[in-house]
Motif scaffolding. Structure first.
Motif, short mmCIF file in Angstrom:
data_model
loop_
_atom_site.label_atom_id
_atom_site.label_comp_id
_atom_site.label_asym_id
_atom_site.label_seq_id
_atom_site.Cartn_x
_atom_site.Cartn_y
_atom_site.Cartn_z
N ARG A 123 0.80 -1.22 0.00
CA ARG A 123 0.00 0.00 0.00
C ARG A 123 0.84 1.28 0.00
O ARG A 123 0.60 2.18 -0.82
N PRO A 124 1.84 1.41 0.89
CA PRO A 124 2.62 2.66 0.90
C PRO A 124 3.31 2.94 -0.43
O PRO A 124 3.36 4.09 -0.88
N ASN A 125 3.84 1.90 -1.06
CA ASN A 125 4.53 2.09 -2.34
C ASN A 125 3.55 2.54 -3.42
O ASN A 125 3.87 3.39 -4.25
N CYS A 126 2.35 1.97 -3.40
CA CYS A 126 1.33 2.36 -4.38
C CYS A 126 0.93 3.82 -4.19
O CYS A 126 0.85 4.58 -5.15
N ASP A 127 0.70 4.21 -2.95
CA ASP A 127 0.32 5.60 -2.66
C ASP A 127 1.43 6.57 -3.06
O ASP A 127 1.18 7.63 -3.63
N LYS A 128 2.67 6.18 -2.75
CA LYS A 128 3.81 7.03 -3.08
C LYS A 128 3.95 7.20 -4.59
O LYS A 128 4.25 8.29 -5.09
N PHE A 154 -4.94 -3.24 -5.95
CA PHE A 154 -4.88 -1.84 -6.35
C PHE A 154 -5.25 -1.65 -7.82
O PHE A 154 -4.98 -0.61 -8.41
N LEU A 162 1.54 6.91 -6.93
CA LEU A 162 0.46 7.74 -7.46
C LEU A 162 0.69 9.22 -7.16
O LEU A 162 0.46 10.09 -8.01
N GLU A 163 1.16 9.50 -5.96
CA GLU A 163 1.44 10.89 -5.59
C GLU A 163 2.55 11.47 -6.47
O GLU A 163 2.46 12.60 -6.95
#
Length: 203
Positions: free
Chosen positions: A8-13, A117, A15-16
């Motif tokens: 999750r953190p890598n995906c959010d990072k 995701f 996308l940001e």
């Protein structure tokens, strides 16, 4: 849930970073198509079809973003990396050929399954394929480990720089103690970003 929390953190990072740098990446694409592509076209004496094929790749915003991200969004480094990649593609991938059947590679159709995701899933039967090939060749287990190490080294040096950021996560399944031991060697040569995305679920 533990694996989900790791990804999750890598995906959010990611996308940001994509949305933050999108304008710069699109401006970079304009420069590539306006300045770099004509230069490469003249240098390699490309046909109109080859130039159109090259422009299609340069117009792939996601690909250009991944290369820019790998080069920490430094414009000069990114332009150089993309130009080298473009020349390599024209030397090695043009003209496009029919896909080579690979029985050990399976891409799951998006309408059947995606990751949590919404990303596509591919399955590579790597270890078993190498084991069978080496068994037919009469090689020892040590050679099996060496073969795996050579393939991983090749991937790090040749594949990842030309196709950066293509894997969100790698799950190594059905591994034995030999594979686990080999992983302890291989992970020493992998960059931190790869290690964060490579998972050996405990059975």
């Amino acid at each position: 849930m533990e694996i989900y929390d790791q990804l999750r953190p890598n995906c959010d990072k990611l996308l940001e970073a994509y949305h933050t740098n999108l304008d710069d990446v699109q401006k970079l694409q304009e420069t590539l198509i306006r300045d770099i592509l004509p230069s490469v076209t003249d240098e390699l004496n490309l046909t109109p079809d080859a130039t159109e094929w090259a422009e299609e790749w340069l117009s792939d915003t996601a690909t250009i973003f991944r290369i820019a991200r790998r080069n920490q969004y430094t414009k000069s480094f990114t332009l150089e990396a993309i130009r080298k990649n473009l020349v390599w593609r024209l030397d090695n991938l043009w003209p496009p050929s029919n896909p080579i059947p690979m029985s050990n590679v399976h891409c799951i159709p998006p309408d059947i399954a995606l990751d949590p995701f919404g990303r596509p899933i591919g399955v590579l039967q790597f270890f078993e394929t190498v084991r069978r090939d080496l068994q037919q060749m009469g090689k020892a287990n040590l050679t099996f480990q060496r073969a795996g190490l050579d393939i991983m080294t090749w991937a790090v040096r040749e594949v990842i720089p030309r196709y950066p950021g293509m894997l969100a996560g790698v799950f190594i399944l059905n591994y034995s103690w030999a594979h686990s031991g080999m992983w302890n060697v291989v992970k020493r040569i992998l960059p931190t970003s790869c290690l964060e995305q490579s998972l050996l679920p405990i059975r």
